[in-house]
Motif scaffolding. Structure first.
Motif, PDB file in Angstrom:
ATOM      1  N   LEU A 110      10.867  -6.021   2.038  1.00  0.00           N
ATOM      2  CA  LEU A 110      10.008  -4.925   2.476  1.00  0.00           C
ATOM      3  C   LEU A 110       9.877  -4.790   3.987  1.00  0.00           C
ATOM      4  N   GLY A 111      10.249  -5.826   4.723  1.00  0.00           N
ATOM      5  CA  GLY A 111      10.072  -5.798   6.165  1.00  0.00           C
ATOM      6  C   GLY A 111       8.857  -6.597   6.584  1.00  0.00           C
ATOM      7  N   PRO A 112       8.873  -7.125   7.815  1.00  0.00           N
ATOM      8  CA  PRO A 112       7.785  -8.008   8.259  1.00  0.00           C
ATOM      9  C   PRO A 112       6.423  -7.332   8.357  1.00  0.00           C
ATOM     10  N   ARG A 113       6.382  -6.075   8.812  1.00  0.00           N
ATOM     11  CA  ARG A 113       5.062  -5.437   8.939  1.00  0.00           C
ATOM     12  C   ARG A 113       4.430  -5.230   7.574  1.00  0.00           C
ATOM     13  N   VAL A 114       5.226  -4.767   6.609  1.00  0.00           N
ATOM     14  CA  VAL A 114       4.674  -4.530   5.275  1.00  0.00           C
ATOM     15  C   VAL A 114       4.203  -5.849   4.657  1.00  0.00           C
ATOM     16  N   GLU A 115       5.012  -6.897   4.776  1.00  0.00           N
ATOM     17  CA  GLU A 115       4.606  -8.185   4.220  1.00  0.00           C
ATOM     18  C   GLU A 115       3.299  -8.650   4.842  1.00  0.00           C
ATOM     19  N   GLY A 116       3.163  -8.464   6.158  1.00  0.00           N
ATOM     20  CA  GLY A 116       1.927  -8.850   6.819  1.00  0.00           C
ATOM     21  C   GLY A 116       0.728  -8.066   6.322  1.00  0.00           C
ATOM     22  N   LEU A 117       0.918  -6.769   6.099  1.00  0.00           N
ATOM     23  CA  LEU A 117      -0.163  -5.947   5.555  1.00  0.00           C
ATOM     24  C   LEU A 117      -0.552  -6.406   4.155  1.00  0.00           C
ATOM     25  N   VAL A 118       0.445  -6.691   3.332  1.00  0.00           N
ATOM     26  CA  VAL A 118       0.186  -7.153   1.967  1.00  0.00           C
ATOM     27  C   VAL A 118      -0.614  -8.455   1.991  1.00  0.00           C
ATOM     28  N   ALA A 119      -0.237  -9.372   2.863  1.00  0.00           N
ATOM     29  CA  ALA A 119      -0.956 -10.641   2.962  1.00  0.00           C
ATOM     30  C   ALA A 119      -2.400 -10.417   3.390  1.00  0.00           C
ATOM     31  N   ARG A 120      -2.615  -9.521   4.330  1.00  0.00           N
ATOM     32  CA  ARG A 120      -3.977  -9.260   4.810  1.00  0.00           C
ATOM     33  C   ARG A 120      -4.818  -8.541   3.763  1.00  0.00           C
ATOM     34  N   VAL A 121      -4.200  -7.669   2.989  1.00  0.00           N
ATOM     35  CA  VAL A 121      -4.922  -7.025   1.892  1.00  0.00           C
ATOM     36  C   VAL A 121      -5.402  -8.076   0.898  1.00  0.00           C
ATOM     37  N   GLY A 122      -4.503  -9.002   0.557  1.00  0.00           N
ATOM     38  CA  GLY A 122      -4.873 -10.057  -0.384  1.00  0.00           C
ATOM     39  C   GLY A 122      -5.987 -10.948   0.128  1.00  0.00           C
ATOM     40  N   ALA A 123      -6.085 -11.077   1.454  1.00  0.00           N
ATOM     41  CA  ALA A 123      -7.098 -11.950   2.039  1.00  0.00           C
ATOM     42  C   ALA A 123      -8.456 -11.281   2.187  1.00  0.00           C
ATOM     43  N   MET A 124      -8.501  -9.945   2.162  1.00  0.00           N
ATOM     44  CA  MET A 124      -9.782  -9.245   2.312  1.00  0.00           C
ATOM     45  C   MET A 124     -10.548  -9.258   0.995  1.00  0.00           C
ATOM     46  N   LYS A 125     -11.750  -9.763   1.020  1.00  0.00           N
ATOM     47  CA  LYS A 125     -12.582  -9.780  -0.178  1.00  0.00           C
ATOM     48  C   LYS A 125     -13.181  -8.392  -0.388  1.00  0.00           C
ATOM     49  N   PHE A 126     -12.900  -7.815  -1.569  1.00  0.00           N
ATOM     50  CA  PHE A 126     -13.409  -6.484  -1.866  1.00  0.00           C
ATOM     51  C   PHE A 126     -13.805  -6.376  -3.334  1.00  0.00           C
ATOM     52  N   ASP A 127     -14.384  -7.459  -3.832  1.00  0.00           N
ATOM     53  CA  ASP A 127     -14.827  -7.482  -5.215  1.00  0.00           C
ATOM     54  C   ASP A 127     -16.287  -7.051  -5.314  1.00  0.00           C
ATOM     55  N   THR A 128     -16.953  -7.438  -6.372  1.00  0.00           N
ATOM     56  CA  THR A 128     -18.332  -7.024  -6.595  1.00  0.00           C
ATOM     57  C   THR A 128     -19.221  -7.411  -5.412  1.00  0.00           C
ATOM     58  N   GLY A 129     -19.891  -6.431  -4.847  1.00  0.00           N
ATOM     59  CA  GLY A 129     -20.813  -6.666  -3.749  1.00  0.00           C
ATOM     60  C   GLY A 129     -20.198  -6.703  -2.373  1.00  0.00           C
ATOM     61  N   ASP A 130     -18.876  -6.794  -2.285  1.00  0.00           N
ATOM     62  CA  ASP A 130     -18.237  -6.900  -0.969  1.00  0.00           C
ATOM     63  C   ASP A 130     -18.323  -5.621  -0.140  1.00  0.00           C
ATOM     64  N   PRO A 131     -18.097  -4.432  -0.728  1.00  0.00           N
ATOM     65  CA  PRO A 131     -18.273  -3.224   0.095  1.00  0.00           C
ATOM     66  C   PRO A 131     -19.687  -3.100   0.649  1.00  0.00           C
ATOM     67  N   GLU A 132     -20.678  -3.438  -0.181  1.00  0.00           N
ATOM     68  CA  GLU A 132     -22.060  -3.381   0.283  1.00  0.00           C
ATOM     69  C   GLU A 132     -22.280  -4.364   1.440  1.00  0.00           C
ATOM     70  N   ARG A 133     -21.692  -5.551   1.320  1.00  0.00           N
ATOM     71  CA  ARG A 133     -21.812  -6.548   2.382  1.00  0.00           C
ATOM     72  C   ARG A 133     -21.164  -6.058   3.678  1.00  0.00           C
ATOM     73  N   LEU A 134     -19.973  -5.491   3.567  1.00  0.00           N
ATOM     74  CA  LEU A 134     -19.274  -5.001   4.746  1.00  0.00           C
ATOM     75  C   LEU A 134     -20.013  -3.821   5.383  1.00  0.00           C
ATOM     76  N   ALA A 135     -20.599  -2.977   4.545  1.00  0.00           N
ATOM     77  CA  ALA A 135     -21.353  -1.840   5.078  1.00  0.00           C
ATOM     78  C   ALA A 135     -22.568  -2.321   5.863  1.00  0.00           C
ATOM     79  N   ALA A 136     -23.149  -3.436   5.426  1.00  0.00           N
ATOM     80  CA  ALA A 136     -24.323  -3.974   6.113  1.00  0.00           C
ATOM     81  C   ALA A 136     -23.958  -4.789   7.344  1.00  0.00           C
ATOM     82  N   GLN A 137     -22.871  -5.554   7.256  1.00  0.00           N
ATOM     83  CA  GLN A 137     -22.524  -6.480   8.330  1.00  0.00           C
ATOM     84  C   GLN A 137     -21.523  -5.905   9.324  1.00  0.00           C
ATOM     85  N   GLY A 138     -20.725  -4.952   8.877  1.00  0.00           N
ATOM     86  CA  GLY A 138     -19.687  -4.407   9.733  1.00  0.00           C
ATOM     87  C   GLY A 138     -18.319  -4.988   9.408  1.00  0.00           C
ATOM     88  N   VAL A 139     -17.287  -4.224   9.724  1.00  0.00           N
ATOM     89  CA  VAL A 139     -15.910  -4.643   9.469  1.00  0.00           C
ATOM     90  C   VAL A 139     -15.365  -5.317  10.719  1.00  0.00           C
TER      91      VAL A 139
END
Length: 245
Positions: A110-139
Motif C-alpha cells: 500500500l505504500g509507507p504513508r498508507v501503512e502509517g495511517l492504518v497503524a495510527r487508526v488502529g492506535a486511536m481509541k474510539f470505542d464506547t465513550g471515547d468520542p465523548e472523552r475526546l470532545a471534552a479533553q481535546g484531540v
C-alpha cells in the motif's frame, strides 16, 4: 439535510470506482484503489460483521465515506484497511497485530504513508465513550487526519442501521453522535458533522431492531483454511466471543 441529500456509502468495489470517477479522480487513481481492493479481499476473506454483513462491504463503505468528504487517495485507501491490524489475515497465517513482518508486507502493498495511517487508526481509541472523552479533553495536535478517518468510518456503521442491529456502543448512541459531530466541526468538517447528525436522528425509530440482535457474537468468520479454522476453534474454547461455522 433531507433524506434525498444524505450521502450513502457504496458497498461494492465497482460502485466505489464509479464514485471516484464522478468525483474527478483519474483512472490511475482508480486502478490503485482496484489493486488495493484485491489485497483487502484476501486479507478479510470470510470475515463478517456482527450484523452478518460481509466485512469487505464495510471496508469499501469506509473508503467510500472518506472519498465523499476528501479527495486524498491515501486517506481513502487507509480507510479500506482500517482493520488491517485488528481483524485481517496475513500470508503468514499469524495474528493481525502490527509485527515488523506485517508492517513491511503492508507497506509494500500500500505504500509507507498508507501503512502509517492504518497503524495510527488502529492506535486511536474510539470505542464506547471515547468520542465523548475526546470532545471534552481535546484531540492531540497532529491527529486531525486520523480523527477524520474514524469519524468517516462511523458514517458507514450508521448508514445501514448497523449500530441498532448490533449496538456495540450501547443501546443509545445519542451522546456518541453529539460528540462525533462536535469533533467533526473542530477539525473543520461541517458536512461530515451534518451527515453524522442526520444519520443519528434516524436511530430513535430503530428500537425494533433489538429483537434481531445476536448477542453471542462480536463478529464471525468463515475460516479460509484449516489452520485458521483450528485457531478460531482454540480462541472459542478459551472464551472468545467468536462463532466458528
Amino acid at each position: 439535510m433531507t433524506a434525498q441529500d444524505l450521502f450513502v456509502p457504496r458497498q461494492t468495489n465497482t460502485a466505489l470506482y464509479i464514485q471516484l470517477h464522478d468525483a474527478g479522480h483519474p483512472v490511475e487513481d482508480i486502478l490503485r484503489v482496484q489493486r488495493a481492493y484485491g489485497v483487502a479481499c484476501a486479507m478479510f476473506n470470510g470475515r463478517y460483521r456482527k450484523t452478518g454483513r460481509p466485512f469487505i462491504c464495510h471496508a469499501v463503505g469506509a473508503a467510500s465515506s472518506v472519498a465523499h468528504f476528501d479527495k486524498d487517495l491515501d486517506l481513502v485507501v487507509a480507510a479500506m484497511f482500517h482493520a488491517a491490524y485488528d481483524s485481517a489475515q496475513y500470508p503468514d497465517g499469524k495474528s493481525s497485530r502490527r509485527s515488523e513482518t506485517h508492517r513491511k508486507w503492508l507497506e509494500q502493498k500500500l505504500g509507507p504513508r498508507v501503512e502509517g495511517l492504518v497503524a495510527r487508526v488502529g492506535a486511536m481509541k474510539f470505542d464506547t465513550g471515547d468520542p465523548e472523552r475526546l470532545a471534552a479533553q481535546g484531540v492531540p495536535a497532529g491527529d486531525e487526519d486520523i480523527l477524520f478517518l474514524v469519524l468517516a468510518h462511523d458514517i458507514d456503521d450508521m448508514a445501514d442501521g448497523g449500530l441498532a442491529f448490533a449496538p456495540k456502543y450501547g443501546r443509545s448512541i445519542e451522546s456518541r453522535v453529539a460528540a462525533c459531530a462536535i469533533l467533526a466541526r473542530r477539525i473543520g468538517r461541517e458536512s461530515l458533522a451534518a451527515t453524522i447528525e442526520a444519520y443519528g436522528s434516524r436511530y430513535a425509530a430503530l428500537g425494533w431492531a433489538a429483537a434481531l440482535e445476536d448477542s453471542r457474537l462480536e463478529g464471525f468468520r468463515i475460516a479460509p483454511n484449516v489452520r485458521n479454522y483450528l485457531k478460531l476453534r482454540r480462541d472459542k474454547l478459551r472464551g472468545a466471543r467468536v462463532e466458528v461455522l
